[in-house]
Motif scaffolding. Structure first.
Motif, PDB file in Angstrom:
ATOM      1  N   ASP A   1       0.882  -1.176   0.000  1.00 44.36           N
ATOM      2  CA  ASP A   1       0.000   0.000   0.000  1.00 44.36           C
ATOM      3  C   ASP A   1       0.916   1.221   0.000  1.00 44.36           C
ATOM      4  N   PHE A   2       0.855   2.020  -1.054  1.00 48.37           N
ATOM      5  CA  PHE A   2       1.782   3.126  -1.289  1.00 48.37           C
ATOM      6  C   PHE A   2       1.165   4.471  -0.921  1.00 48.37           C
ATOM      7  N   PHE A   3       1.954   5.292  -0.223  1.00 50.12           N
ATOM      8  CA  PHE A   3       1.563   6.646   0.151  1.00 50.12           C
ATOM      9  C   PHE A   3       2.668   7.587  -0.309  1.00 50.12           C
ATOM     10  N   GLY A   4       2.370   8.474  -1.261  1.00 52.13           N
ATOM     11  CA  GLY A   4       3.349   9.433  -1.771  1.00 52.13           C
ATOM     12  C   GLY A   4       2.982  10.843  -1.329  1.00 52.13           C
ATOM     13  N   PHE A   5       3.873  11.468  -0.565  1.00 53.54           N
ATOM     14  CA  PHE A   5       3.632  12.801  -0.001  1.00 53.54           C
ATOM     15  C   PHE A   5       4.526  13.837  -0.655  1.00 53.54           C
ATOM     16  N   ASP A   6       4.000  15.058  -0.755  1.00 51.70           N
ATOM     17  CA  ASP A   6       4.799  16.174  -1.255  1.00 51.70           C
ATOM     18  C   ASP A   6       5.732  16.674  -0.151  1.00 51.70           C
ATOM     19  N   GLY A   7       6.488  17.726  -0.419  1.00 50.01           N
ATOM     20  CA  GLY A   7       7.453  18.250   0.525  1.00 50.01           C
ATOM     21  C   GLY A   7       6.848  18.887   1.761  1.00 50.01           C
ATOM     22  N   ARG A   8       5.531  19.070   1.764  1.00 48.78           N
ATOM     23  CA  ARG A   8       4.825  19.622   2.929  1.00 48.78           C
ATOM     24  C   ARG A   8       3.987  18.545   3.622  1.00 48.78           C
ATOM     25  N   ASP A   9       4.292  17.294   3.328  1.00 52.25           N
ATOM     26  CA  ASP A   9       3.625  16.131   3.931  1.00 52.25           C
ATOM     27  C   ASP A   9       2.167  15.970   3.525  1.00 52.25           C
ATOM     28  N   GLY A  10       1.772  16.544   2.392  1.00 52.97           N
ATOM     29  CA  GLY A  10       0.417  16.359   1.882  1.00 52.97           C
ATOM     30  C   GLY A  10       0.372  15.173   0.937  1.00 52.97           C
ATOM     31  N   LEU A  11      -0.598  14.314   1.115  1.00 55.55           N
ATOM     32  CA  LEU A  11      -0.727  13.121   0.270  1.00 55.55           C
ATOM     33  C   LEU A  11      -1.021  13.527  -1.173  1.00 55.55           C
ATOM     34  N   GLN A  12      -0.240  12.993  -2.080  1.00 56.26           N
ATOM     35  CA  GLN A  12      -0.424  13.264  -3.507  1.00 56.26           C
ATOM     36  C   GLN A  12      -0.549  11.991  -4.344  1.00 56.26           C
ATOM     37  N   TYR A  13      -0.262  10.838  -3.732  1.00 52.14           N
ATOM     38  CA  TYR A  13      -0.358   9.592  -4.478  1.00 52.14           C
ATOM     39  C   TYR A  13      -0.743   8.456  -3.560  1.00 52.14           C
ATOM     40  N   ARG A  14      -1.759   7.703  -3.959  1.00 57.39           N
ATOM     41  CA  ARG A  14      -2.182   6.486  -3.257  1.00 57.39           C
ATOM     42  C   ARG A  14      -2.567   5.473  -4.319  1.00 57.39           C
ATOM     43  N   GLY A  15      -1.559   5.084  -5.087  1.00 58.97           N
ATOM     44  CA  GLY A  15      -1.804   4.176  -6.194  1.00 58.97           C
ATOM     45  C   GLY A  15      -0.900   2.963  -6.130  1.00 58.97           C
ATOM     46  N   ARG A  16      -0.630   2.418  -7.271  1.00 59.21           N
ATOM     47  CA  ARG A  16       0.156   1.188  -7.369  1.00 59.21           C
ATOM     48  C   ARG A  16       1.592   1.496  -7.803  1.00 59.21           C
ATOM     49  N   LEU A  17       2.456   0.517  -7.630  1.00 60.14           N
ATOM     50  CA  LEU A  17       3.827   0.628  -8.123  1.00 60.14           C
ATOM     51  C   LEU A  17       3.804   0.605  -9.647  1.00 60.14           C
ATOM     52  N   ASP A  18       3.133  -0.383 -10.182  1.00 55.86           N
ATOM     53  CA  ASP A  18       2.924  -0.537 -11.617  1.00 55.86           C
ATOM     54  C   ASP A  18       1.773  -1.519 -11.801  1.00 55.86           C
ATOM     55  N   GLU A  19       1.499  -1.897 -13.021  1.00 55.55           N
ATOM     56  CA  GLU A  19       0.333  -2.747 -13.278  1.00 55.55           C
ATOM     57  C   GLU A  19       0.528  -4.209 -12.897  1.00 55.55           C
ATOM     58  N   SER A  20       1.711  -4.589 -12.498  1.00 53.96           N
ATOM     59  CA  SER A  20       1.966  -5.974 -12.103  1.00 53.96           C
ATOM     60  C   SER A  20       1.169  -6.340 -10.859  1.00 53.96           C
ATOM     61  N   ARG A  21       0.796  -7.552 -10.752  1.00 52.26           N
ATOM     62  CA  ARG A  21       0.143  -8.062  -9.549  1.00 52.26           C
ATOM     63  C   ARG A  21       1.073  -9.104  -8.940  1.00 52.26           C
ATOM     64  N   LYS A  22       0.741 -10.386  -9.085  1.00 55.64           N
ATOM     65  CA  LYS A  22       1.598 -11.437  -8.523  1.00 55.64           C
ATOM     66  C   LYS A  22       2.732 -11.829  -9.457  1.00 55.64           C
ATOM     67  N   GLU A  23       2.690 -11.338 -10.689  1.00 60.19           N
ATOM     68  CA  GLU A  23       3.769 -11.589 -11.644  1.00 60.19           C
ATOM     69  C   GLU A  23       4.096 -10.283 -12.357  1.00 60.19           C
ATOM     70  N   ALA A  24       5.372 -10.082 -12.634  1.00 59.96           N
ATOM     71  CA  ALA A  24       5.812  -8.853 -13.294  1.00 59.96           C
ATOM     72  C   ALA A  24       5.243  -8.758 -14.701  1.00 59.96           C
ATOM     73  N   VAL A  25       4.841  -7.554 -15.070  1.00 60.16           N
ATOM     74  CA  VAL A  25       4.393  -7.276 -16.429  1.00 60.16           C
ATOM     75  C   VAL A  25       5.570  -6.603 -17.145  1.00 60.16           C
ATOM     76  N   PRO A  26       6.140  -7.260 -18.153  1.00 59.59           N
ATOM     77  CA  PRO A  26       7.287  -6.673 -18.853  1.00 59.59           C
ATOM     78  C   PRO A  26       6.951  -5.296 -19.431  1.00 59.59           C
ATOM     79  N   GLY A  27       7.843  -4.342 -19.213  1.00 58.42           N
ATOM     80  CA  GLY A  27       7.665  -3.002 -19.763  1.00 58.42           C
ATOM     81  C   GLY A  27       6.568  -2.191 -19.108  1.00 58.42           C
ATOM     82  N   ALA A  28       6.114  -2.595 -17.929  1.00 55.10           N
ATOM     83  CA  ALA A  28       5.022  -1.883 -17.256  1.00 55.10           C
ATOM     84  C   ALA A  28       5.421  -0.438 -16.958  1.00 55.10           C
ATOM     85  N   ARG A  29       4.465   0.473 -17.109  1.00 51.13           N
ATOM     86  CA  ARG A  29       4.675   1.875 -16.753  1.00 51.13           C
ATOM     87  C   ARG A  29       4.959   1.961 -15.255  1.00 51.13           C
TER      88      ARG A  29
END
Length: 185
Positions: free
Chosen positions: A122-150
């Motif tokens: 579970d990813f939490f990405g904060f800006d320089g003022r500690d405000g949440l700006q991202y609560r998404g995924r690492l990439d589209e992979s789930r239990k197996e890597a997706v080659p070339g995933a964004r």
């Protein structure tokens, strides 16, 4: 059981904490913060979703650190019921995977509750003022890597570095549910 966290609550403020890490130090939010912001990821040692993304998480963490972001991982799972997630095993997992970031132990599960963590990862990405700006995924992979995933997390945090804001379109992470202690959730 697979779980999906809610989408980003933009601007939500990061909560402070003090947690022991596998490197023998105690860290608070201020110790982890980077000039551009902070990325916190709730993980564990045994989740197949975490195992599948670990190498890419390490890669992206190194790149984010070079770009001025602080990065840390937190394990909040109930180690009594899931001994593979014990602090001793966290040390082994961090060493085996060459973590370039602190791996923190949230034994009380308070930090996971304070952040509303749902799954591993579970990813939490904060800006320089500690405000949440991202609560998404690492990439589209789930239990197996997706080659070339964004690289969703990396690209989102680079947008935060450039503009101070995360992307409005975010796709939630998916992973194993946090293993709560009885009565903790």
């Amino acid at each position: 059981m697979a779980s999906t966290p809610p989408i980003c609550d933009f601007g939500w403020k990061a909560r402070d904490f003090r947690l022991p890490a596998t490197d023998g130090r105690i860290y608070g939010l201020g110790d982890l913060r980077g000039e551009k912001g902070t990325v916190l990821v709730f993980i564990c040692n045994h989740c197949p979703y975490v195992i599948a993304i670990t190498a890419r998480l390490v890669r992206d963490a190194k790149d984010l650190q070079k770009a001025g972001f602080g990065v840390a991982a937190i394990c909040s799972n109930d180690a009594a019921e899931y001994p593979e997630d014990s602090f001793a095993n966290m040390k082994l997992f961090a060493a085996k995977n060459g973590f370039p970031f602190p791996y923190l132990h949230d034994e009380s599960q308070k930090v996971a509750r304070d952040y509303g963590a749902v799954c591993t990862p579970d990813f939490f990405g904060f800006d320089g003022r500690d405000g949440l700006q991202y609560r998404g995924r690492l990439d589209e992979s789930r239990k197996e890597a997706v080659p070339g995933a964004r690289r969703d997390l990396y690209e989102a945090m680079m947008e935060v570095a450039r503009t101070g804001e995360g992307p409005r379109d975010q796709i939630s992470a998916m992973g194993c549910s946090i293993k709560w202690k009885p009565g903790n959730w």
